[in-house]
Scaffold this active site. Structure first.
Site, PDB file in Angstrom:
ATOM      1  N   CYS A 123     -53.947  -8.984  93.325  1.00 47.37           N
ATOM      2  CA  CYS A 123     -53.233  -9.104  91.743  1.00 47.37           C
ATOM      3  C   CYS A 123     -53.134 -10.283  91.211  1.00 47.37           C
ATOM      4  O   CYS A 123     -52.665 -10.533  90.150  1.00 47.37           O
ATOM      5  CB  CYS A 123     -51.927  -8.306  91.797  1.00 47.37           C
ATOM      6  SG  CYS A 123     -51.003  -8.554  93.152  1.00 47.37           S
ATOM      7  N   HIS A 163     -50.651  -5.048  74.320  1.00 55.26           N
ATOM      8  CA  HIS A 163     -51.846  -6.010  74.315  1.00 55.26           C
ATOM      9  C   HIS A 163     -51.731  -7.315  74.082  1.00 55.26           C
ATOM     10  O   HIS A 163     -52.128  -8.444  73.380  1.00 55.26           O
ATOM     11  CB  HIS A 163     -52.671  -5.675  72.731  1.00 55.26           C
ATOM     12  CG  HIS A 163     -53.423  -4.241  72.940  1.00 55.26           C
ATOM     13  ND1 HIS A 163     -52.640  -3.332  72.763  1.00 55.26           N
ATOM     14  CD2 HIS A 163     -54.625  -4.041  73.215  1.00 55.26           C
ATOM     15  CE1 HIS A 163     -53.606  -1.984  72.892  1.00 55.26           C
ATOM     16  NE2 HIS A 163     -54.650  -2.652  73.255  1.00 55.26           N
ATOM     17  N   GLU A 217     -46.639   1.185  86.629  1.00 58.77           N
ATOM     18  CA  GLU A 217     -48.137   0.384  86.509  1.00 58.77           C
ATOM     19  C   GLU A 217     -49.162   1.122  86.832  1.00 58.77           C
ATOM     20  O   GLU A 217     -50.392   0.928  86.489  1.00 58.77           O
ATOM     21  CB  GLU A 217     -48.072  -1.118  86.906  1.00 58.77           C
ATOM     22  CG  GLU A 217     -48.095  -1.165  88.538  1.00 58.77           C
ATOM     23  CD  GLU A 217     -48.101  -2.457  88.998  1.00 58.77           C
ATOM     24  OE1 GLU A 217     -47.628  -3.307  88.461  1.00 58.77           O
ATOM     25  OE2 GLU A 217     -48.744  -2.550  90.128  1.00 58.77           O
TER      26      GLU A 217
END
Ligand SMILES: Nc1nc2c(c(=O)[nH]1)N=C([C@H](O)[C@H](O)COP(=O)(O)OP(=O)(O)OP(=O)(O)O)CN2
Ligand SMILES: [Zn+2]
Length: 121
Positions: free
Chosen positions: A23, A67, A111
């Site tokens: 990650c 975004h 997530e």
């Protein structure tokens, strides 16, 4: 005590600082967010607060994340983890509810379908 919950989503990119984990690479998620607010008193309409009003507040907060590359936002200079995202949403919403009898009771950030973090202020 009454508690309301609304659900929303946002998409964003991040890089976590977790030594030698995959990650650390730039990647993104479509986060699902559960927001709960609570209070003890109903208004004269028999509601804690209008779901519509709550959704507008939450949408304004989510708009600041949607975004975005989260690492570029000052709040996430520590680490843009799901835990810290939950804290960010809870604090930003709490500021909007200041002066009312309604408080943020819980924010959960999913997530993925099988992993989420919950923050209870
Ligand atoms: N406590 C936390 N742990 C992790 C967080 C987090 O926010 N809080 N975030 C991540 C990463 O965002 C990573 O993208 C997800 O990692 P991981 O679950 O390992 O990856 P997958 O979704 O591919 O799941 P697999 O079970 O490995 O397929 C990591 N940890
Ligand atoms: Zn991630």
């Amino acid at each position: 005590m009454f508690e309301l919950k609304i659900l929303t989503h946002f998409a964003a990119a991040h890089q976590l600082r977790m030594v030698a984990k995959k990650c650390e690479n730039l990647h993104g998620h479509n986060w699902k967010v559960e927001v709960c607010v609570a209070g003890d008193t109903l208004n004269s309409w028999g509601v804690l607060m209008d779901f519509g009003e709550l959704k507008v507040h939450v949408a304004e907060v989510i708009d600041t994340l949607d975004h975005k590359f989260l690492n570029e936002l000052p709040f996430f200079k520590g680490n843009p983890s799901s835990e810290n995202i939950a804290v960010y949403i809870a604090q930003a919403l709490a500021a909007k509810l200041e002066g009312t009898d309604v408080r943020v009771s819980r924010v959960t950030t999913w997530e993925s379908e099988d992993a989420c973090a919950t923050y209870r202020p």
